[in-house]
Design a protein around this motif. Structure first.
Motif, PDB file in Angstrom:
ATOM      1  N   LYS A 145     -64.019  99.953  49.884  1.00  0.00           N
ATOM      2  CA  LYS A 145     -62.985 100.680  49.131  1.00  0.00           C
ATOM      3  C   LYS A 145     -61.582 100.325  49.625  1.00  0.00           C
ATOM      4  N   LYS A 146     -61.437  99.932  50.908  1.00  0.00           N
ATOM      5  CA  LYS A 146     -60.133  99.507  51.415  1.00  0.00           C
ATOM      6  C   LYS A 146     -59.670  98.238  50.703  1.00  0.00           C
ATOM      7  N   GLU A 147     -60.632  97.321  50.475  1.00  0.00           N
ATOM      8  CA  GLU A 147     -60.294  96.072  49.789  1.00  0.00           C
ATOM      9  C   GLU A 147     -59.904  96.356  48.340  1.00  0.00           C
ATOM     10  N   ARG A 196     -65.064 106.191  41.826  1.00  0.00           N
ATOM     11  CA  ARG A 196     -64.829 107.491  41.203  1.00  0.00           C
ATOM     12  C   ARG A 196     -64.447 108.568  42.227  1.00  0.00           C
ATOM     13  N   ASP A 197     -65.090 108.571  43.387  1.00  0.00           N
ATOM     14  CA  ASP A 197     -64.958 109.686  44.325  1.00  0.00           C
ATOM     15  C   ASP A 197     -64.007 109.442  45.494  1.00  0.00           C
ATOM     16  N   SER A 198     -63.751 108.199  45.837  1.00  0.00           N
ATOM     17  CA  SER A 198     -63.060 107.917  47.100  1.00  0.00           C
ATOM     18  C   SER A 198     -61.652 107.374  46.962  1.00  0.00           C
ATOM     19  N   ILE A 199     -61.221 107.065  45.738  1.00  0.00           N
ATOM     20  CA  ILE A 199     -59.913 106.440  45.551  1.00  0.00           C
ATOM     21  C   ILE A 199     -59.088 107.255  44.565  1.00  0.00           C
ATOM     22  N   ARG A 200     -57.828 107.484  44.897  1.00  0.00           N
ATOM     23  CA  ARG A 200     -56.898 108.182  44.024  1.00  0.00           C
ATOM     24  C   ARG A 200     -55.619 107.361  43.879  1.00  0.00           C
ATOM     25  N   PRO A 201     -54.927 107.426  42.734  1.00  0.00           N
ATOM     26  CA  PRO A 201     -55.350 107.994  41.452  1.00  0.00           C
ATOM     27  C   PRO A 201     -56.572 107.249  40.894  1.00  0.00           C
ATOM     28  N   TYR A 254     -54.800 105.065  47.004  1.00  0.00           N
ATOM     29  CA  TYR A 254     -55.098 105.410  48.398  1.00  0.00           C
ATOM     30  C   TYR A 254     -56.488 106.014  48.520  1.00  0.00           C
ATOM     31  N   LEU A 255     -56.997 106.014  49.737  1.00  0.00           N
ATOM     32  CA  LEU A 255     -58.292 106.632  50.018  1.00  0.00           C
ATOM     33  C   LEU A 255     -58.105 108.147  50.007  1.00  0.00           C
ATOM     34  N   SER A 256     -58.854 108.831  49.175  1.00  0.00           N
ATOM     35  CA  SER A 256     -58.644 110.277  48.996  1.00  0.00           C
ATOM     36  C   SER A 256     -58.832 111.050  50.298  1.00  0.00           C
ATOM     37  N   GLU A 257     -59.706 110.575  51.189  1.00  0.00           N
ATOM     38  CA  GLU A 257     -59.947 111.289  52.445  1.00  0.00           C
ATOM     39  C   GLU A 257     -58.802 111.111  53.441  1.00  0.00           C
ATOM     40  N   THR A 291     -52.776 105.130  56.901  1.00  0.00           N
ATOM     41  CA  THR A 291     -54.219 105.051  57.123  1.00  0.00           C
ATOM     42  C   THR A 291     -55.015 105.134  55.822  1.00  0.00           C
ATOM     43  N   GLY A 292     -54.334 105.474  54.737  1.00  0.00           N
ATOM     44  CA  GLY A 292     -55.032 105.600  53.456  1.00  0.00           C
ATOM     45  C   GLY A 292     -54.589 104.608  52.411  1.00  0.00           C
ATOM     46  N   VAL A 293     -53.441 103.963  52.626  1.00  0.00           N
ATOM     47  CA  VAL A 293     -52.886 103.016  51.656  1.00  0.00           C
ATOM     48  C   VAL A 293     -52.956 101.600  52.233  1.00  0.00           C
TER      49      VAL A 293
END
Length: 428
Positions: free
Chosen positions: A20-22, A62-67, A99-102, A108-110
């Motif tokens: 998901k980071k990639e 669907r669950d780990s990335i926003r928007p 970014y990573l929703s968590e 650390t999320g972008v």
């Protein structure tokens, strides 16, 4: 078929949650393609459970990335010589930063693509992406801080019997359409990063410092705390007409309220600095960052023209009946001083706006004469004072008190009434 890693191509032997980071990095940069089931060397080794991995990737999107990034991705199952592997195409997104929703909207999320690796974005890079996507309106931009609580705002709504739901939060601009907190949300949250700094000085300049306070938290907490503190130091002078006593504050309460509200509602919050309140013996200064909105002159503002810099914040204050109408603040302050010998001052310079409220009871004392201030302040509570009052307030002897009162008579600061034991002194 031979594959090679590049700025737009990433090879993964197996699926891991780090994928998901990639995805985030490609969406935040120029897009790219991720192959799963391919070694770093470019050799296709395939996946034993390709269908399951496709489902894992779909769930992660669907669950780990926003928007929501799903519309900018495409998952394909490829086959080469009975070997199955996955091709995930990621297009550059239109709602950067993703970014990573968590982790939230922080380094650390972008992630962004840098050469053949995905690296955390700096805070400056995140701000730039937000500005490019959301525009120049600070309050409408997505907040870098998403772990927010709105306890104080909720209390304020309850006091006024107003509804406070997610729908209301979106209507007020606190939440974006995709449930992301905006900078407007950050301002009214308990985690607001801006503050008000309050300083008290002895005399009419900054040479002698007496006290300092800083108000933090939701701007509603800051507003309440700042007003209460000013009110505490806002002296009351009693005037007497025959037997009728009238109490009058050093600073008209309505003027203080309007100046403080204007400083909070109209300042430029893209500056990280604080709003300043400086209290001197003869005046109260409130300095807010940003100055008037570009194109609006001080002369126009004095006439009642208004162009709120923070329209959503102004609308919220209006809804909560903290302000009555746009463009009336300066006129209200002026009306509080109508007919008085001292008048408020307004100064607009590049980057700041200053309101000066004069103390309507202050005497223009020289630095040498400020030693008489404790005696003059006695008249805020009494119509007349005696020599004994001076001795008590200053902790001095009779001779010293007599000399000080004589000096004040000579300087025309007070008047003498009566003689001998019946001698009294009144303020001029």
């Amino acid at each position: 078929m031979k594959l090679y890693e590049s700025e737009t191509v990433e090879l993964k032997e197996i699926y891991t949650s780090d994928l998901k980071k990639e995805i985030v990095a490609f969406a935040n940069t120029n897009g790219g393609t991720i192959y799963v089931g391919v070694q770093d060397s470019g050799e296709i080794i395939g996946l034993d459970n390709a269908d399951f991995v496709m489902q894992q990737i779909s769930n992660s999107l669907r669950d780990s990335i926003r928007p929501d990034i799903s519309m900018f991705t495409n998952i394909e199952l490829l086959q080469e010589e009975n070997i199955f592997f996955i091709k995930l195409t990621v297009s550059q997104g239109t709602k950067k930063p993703y970014y990573l929703s968590e982790k939230g909207l922080k380094p650390t999320g972008v992630y962004v693509r840098s050469g053949t690796t995905s690296a955390p974005a700096s805070e400056d890079a995140i701000r730039m992406m937000i500005k490019m996507t959301d525009g120049d309106s600070f309050e409408s931009n997505r907040s870098l801080v998403q772990d927010l609580t709105l306890n104080r705002l909720n209390e304020e709504f309850k006091k006024r019997n107003l509804e406070f739901t997610k729908v209301q939060m979106k209507n007020l601009g606190i939440l974006s359409a995709d449930d992301i907190y905006t900078n407007m949300g950050l301002l009214v949250s308990d985690q607001c990063r801006h503050s008000i700094k309050f300083a008290i000085f002895q005399g009419t300049d900054k040479l002698v410092f007496k006290d300092r306070k800083e108000f933090t938290g939701s701007i509603f907490v800051q507003l309440t705390d700042a007003y209460k503190t000013i009110d505490f130091y806002n002296g009351t002078k009693a005037t007497f007409h025959d037997l009728l006593r009238t109490d009058e504050r050093d600073y008209p309460e309505d003027a203080v309220r309007e100046a403080l509200l204007n400083a909070i509602v109209h300042r430029d919050y893209s500056f990280s600095g604080s709003t300043f309140i400086n209290l001197y013996s003869d005046r109260l200064e409130i300095i807010s960052l940003g100055g008037l909105v570009s194109g609006l002159s001080l002369e126009a503002a004095m006439l009642g023209a208004s162009q709120p810099r923070n329209e959503k914040l102004a609308a919220l204050f209006y809804r909560m009946k903290l302000i009555e109408a746009y463009g009336t603040g300066i006129n209200k302050i002026m009306s509080c001083y109508k007919g008085l010998p001292v008048q408020p001052e307004f100064e607009n310079v590049e980057g700041a706006f200053r309101v000066v409220l004069p103390n309507i009871h202050a005497k223009n004392l020289s630095l040498e004469d400020e030693k008489y201030l404790p005696i003059l302040k006695l008249f805020e509570k009494k119509k007349e004072i005696t020599r004994s009052d001076v001795e008590e307030i200053l902790g001095i002897g009779t001779t010293h008190a007599i000399n000080m009162l004589k000096e004040m008579l000579d300087k025309n600061l007070i008047s003498k009434v009566g003689n001998g034991r019946l001698t009294r002194y009144v303020s001029k």
